[in-house]
Write an enzyme that holds these catalytic residues in place. Structure first.
Site, short mmCIF file in Angstrom:
data_model
loop_
_atom_site.label_atom_id
_atom_site.label_comp_id
_atom_site.label_asym_id
_atom_site.label_seq_id
_atom_site.Cartn_x
_atom_site.Cartn_y
_atom_site.Cartn_z
N ASP A 71 66.93 69.99 75.69
CA ASP A 71 68.39 69.90 75.54
C ASP A 71 68.93 71.25 76.00
O ASP A 71 68.80 72.25 75.31
CB ASP A 71 68.73 69.64 74.06
CG ASP A 71 70.23 69.71 73.77
OD1 ASP A 71 71.01 69.90 74.71
OD2 ASP A 71 70.59 69.58 72.58
N LYS A 108 76.47 76.69 81.27
CA LYS A 108 76.52 75.25 81.52
C LYS A 108 77.89 74.82 82.06
O LYS A 108 77.99 73.88 82.84
CB LYS A 108 76.20 74.51 80.22
CG LYS A 108 76.03 73.02 80.36
CD LYS A 108 75.54 72.44 79.07
CE LYS A 108 75.42 70.94 79.12
NZ LYS A 108 74.88 70.41 77.86
N GLU A 148 73.03 63.03 77.35
CA GLU A 148 72.84 63.48 75.96
C GLU A 148 73.07 62.36 74.93
O GLU A 148 72.25 62.19 74.02
CB GLU A 148 73.77 64.67 75.68
CG GLU A 148 73.28 65.93 76.36
CD GLU A 148 74.37 66.97 76.57
OE1 GLU A 148 75.47 66.82 76.00
OE2 GLU A 148 74.12 67.94 77.31
N ASP A 207 79.79 63.66 69.24
CA ASP A 207 79.08 64.92 69.46
C ASP A 207 80.08 66.07 69.49
O ASP A 207 80.83 66.23 70.45
CB ASP A 207 78.32 64.82 70.80
CG ASP A 207 77.53 66.09 71.14
OD1 ASP A 207 77.72 67.11 70.47
OD2 ASP A 207 76.73 66.04 72.09
#
Ligand code: AMP
Length: 584
Positions: free
Chosen positions: A9, A70, A147, A169
């Site tokens: 992850d 990211k 994800e 999330d």
């Protein structure tokens, strides 16, 4: 060459690596933690820092530290770090290399392949950049998975029938919610929606604003000029936010915050969960709107959802769980650590690709809800035995949760704390597993705060502590085997309690409600029980009796609604007489 495939992850704030061992996903430790901050930096001597060490130097040397890379994946940019500049892929590769090395050290063999997760909204360019980062780190990226798909896999690995899962999330800086169809052969994201710049850090910012306002009002100073003070406030506010997930109050204490001032400023502030929840309410509203948008995108409605799965550290906020439960009518699942869930799912996918058999993540959770009773509203009426959950079912153990309660009478000297196990809103329908009395409370008006803390350990021992907040006066009990002991007795005992309630067992009313109020509640409870009974009898009564029953039911209802206690007594007595007559 090794057949092992690791699951990674690669997160905005943190990254994790997991493997499948004996069919179960296991998140591996790096420097003593299973979470590696996604931060890269150069030390004074030019040494490369990845993870916590880089995080530690960020505040001091932002010019040679890179975080949140990211967010830049897929962009054609160069990010400066010290004298050099690096592409986002290169920076990500440094993080991946660290994760790979940690896995190799623990597995005792070389690792060449990985499954890496990306957000569902990542474009082709962003996915390709992630692949490239893997290659640069010496990893063949055998698959990129979304994800939310990974999170759904972690929960639903064994599902045979496809299930519709809402994955909510909320991390430090990003929010996504996705509708995933998982189980059987296919796992796919049906729709996804979110906000790339919303997360737990924004919650911290609200608390920081609150602290700054407090300092300006109470100490006539503004800490925003002072970077060191702001860094301390930021850290203290995040800690307070995390504490508020388990307790109704948190303290923010920072001594000598502004030591140059005369006298030096000592920050000491208590924040209540209620105030904090009001601060973040707008953000929560926004996330719930996104849930609706995602559902619309999938052409589904709330009733089509089979499970709600929580991912990301910020979902430990109880208000989020509560709001989702209110909206979707089911308790969201959070038994797998929300920080590790995506990595675990990536490891499952990796295991599947390596031909290994897989099984669900192993976590110890409490199979029951534990809580206490308090005065509250039930069916539009005040009721003394409303169940107040403290530790919810499916919470990973060990756990510790605290809730605040208030005395009801002026000068109240004692409270009886009753502990129940069960799920019913009426505490009396749950199983009472212990009780104790706290005596010697301060002689103060009603509203004296009593904090009740429940600690449940891995052996199922529940320790319940009640503390008078203003004095620290404390009493506790330990209940052995709280998660298993009462299973068999539960139903029978609950039935018995109900029966005694209908017969007007007056002993059960909590002392916390004391005096005339207690008398009033008892009568209202009794009246309700009588109404239930009368309504049941309506079906079998003769036409004539039915008319009398209806008249009296209405009289009791009217007096209940009007809180006319004299009228209520008269009408319940008449109804009780009639019921007695009808039953004999
Ligand atoms: P993640 O990006 O998933 O690692 O989430 C990190 C965010 O979760 C940060 O804002 C943390 O402060 C927040 N967080 C971690 N633990 C808790 C907690 N117990 N309650 C509320 N927020 C938390």
């Amino acid at each position: 060459m090794s057949d092992i495939i690791i699951g990674i992850d690669l997160g905005t704030t943190n990254s994790e690596v997991a493997v499948l061992r004996d069919g179960r996903p296991e998140v591996l430790e790096i420097d003593g933690s299973r979470i590696l901050p996604s931060i890269v930096g150069l030390a004074d001597d030019g040494a490369l820092l990845v993870g916590q060490a880089a995080r530690n130097q960020y505040a001091l040397y932002p010019e040679r530290t890179i975080r949140s890379v990211k967010r830049r994946m897929g962009e054609d940019v160069l990010l400066p770090m010290g004298d050099q500049s690096y592409s986002p892929q290169e920076v990500s590769a440094l993080i991946l290399k660290r994760l790979k090395a940690a896995a190799e050290a623990q597995l005792g063999e070389a690792v060449k392949k990985a499954v890496i997760t990306v957000p569902a909204y990542f474009s082709d360019a962003q996915r390709q950049a992630t692949r490239n980062a893997g290659e640069l780190a010496g990893l063949e990226v055998v698959r990129i998975i979304n994800e939310p798909t990974a999170a759904a896999l972690a929960y639903e690995v064994n599902a045979v029938e496809p299930r519709t899962i809402l994955v909510y999330d909320l991390g430090g800086g990003t929010f996504d919610c996705s509708v995933v169809r998982a189980g059987g052969e296919i796992t796919e994201v049906l729709a996804s929606h979110g906000n790339n710049h919303l997360g737990g850090d924004d919650f911290d910012a609200k608390l920081i604003e609150h602290v700054v306002a407090h300092l300006r009002e109470q100490h006539s100073c503004d800490p925003r000029e002072n970077a060191a003070a702001m860094a301390r406030i930021t850290r203290a506010c995040e800690a307070a936010k995390i504490a508020l997930s388990d307790a109704p109050y948190a303290r923010i204490d920072e001594e000598y915050l502004l030591p140059d001032r005369d006298p030096p400023v000592n920050l000491s502030l208590e924040v209540s969960r209620l105030d904090y929840e009001a601060m973040i309410e707008g953000y929560l509203d926004e996330t719930l709107e996104a849930v609706h948008t995602a559902l619309k995108g999938a052409e589904l409605t709330v009733t089509d959802i089979d499970e709600v799965v929580l991912v990301g550290g910020a979902t430990r906020t109880p208000a989020i769980q509560r709001r989702l439960e209110e909206m979707l009518g089911m308790q969201p699942r959070a038994e797998i650590d929300p920080d590790l869930c995506v990595a675990a799912g990536a490891a499952i996918q990796a295991g599947v690709m390596a031909g290994q058999s897989t099984s669900t993540v192993l976590v110890d959770v409490t199979p029951y809800t534990f809580g206490t009773s308090a005065l509250g509203e039930m069916n539009g009426m005040l009721y003394p035995n409303c169940f107040v959950p403290v530790i919810r079912k499916n919470t990973p153990i060990p756990t510790s949760k605290t809730e605040a309660f208030f005395t009801m009478a002026d000068g109240q000297e004692a409270v009886d704390v009753r502990i129940y196990q069960g799920e019913d809103r009426d505490a009396l329908n749950n199983t009472e597993i212990g009780s104790f009395r706290v005596e010697g409370l301060s002689d103060v008006p009603a509203g004296n705060q009593i904090l009740m803390r429940c600690d449940l350990d891995l052996d199922g021992i529940l320790k319940v502590t009640a503390v008078e907040k203003r004095t620290g006066l404390e009493k506790h009990i330990e209940i052995d085997n709280a998660t298993a002991r009462f299973e068999a007795q539960e139903l029978g005992a609950a039935k018995q309690r109900l029966a005694s309630l209908i017969e007007g067992d007056a002993e059960r009313v909590d002392d916390a409600e004391g005096g005339a109020d207690a008398e009033q509640h008892r009568e209202q409870v009794q009246a309700k029980a009588l109404l239930d009974k009368a309504e049941r009898l309506l079906e079998t009564a003769s036409a004539e009796d039915k008319e009398d029953l209806i008249d009296l039911i209405e009289a009791v209802r009217d007096t209940l609604d009007a809180s006319d206690m004299t009228g209520l007594k008269r009408s319940t007595d008449a109804l009780a007489d009639l019921l007695y007559y009808l039953e004999t």
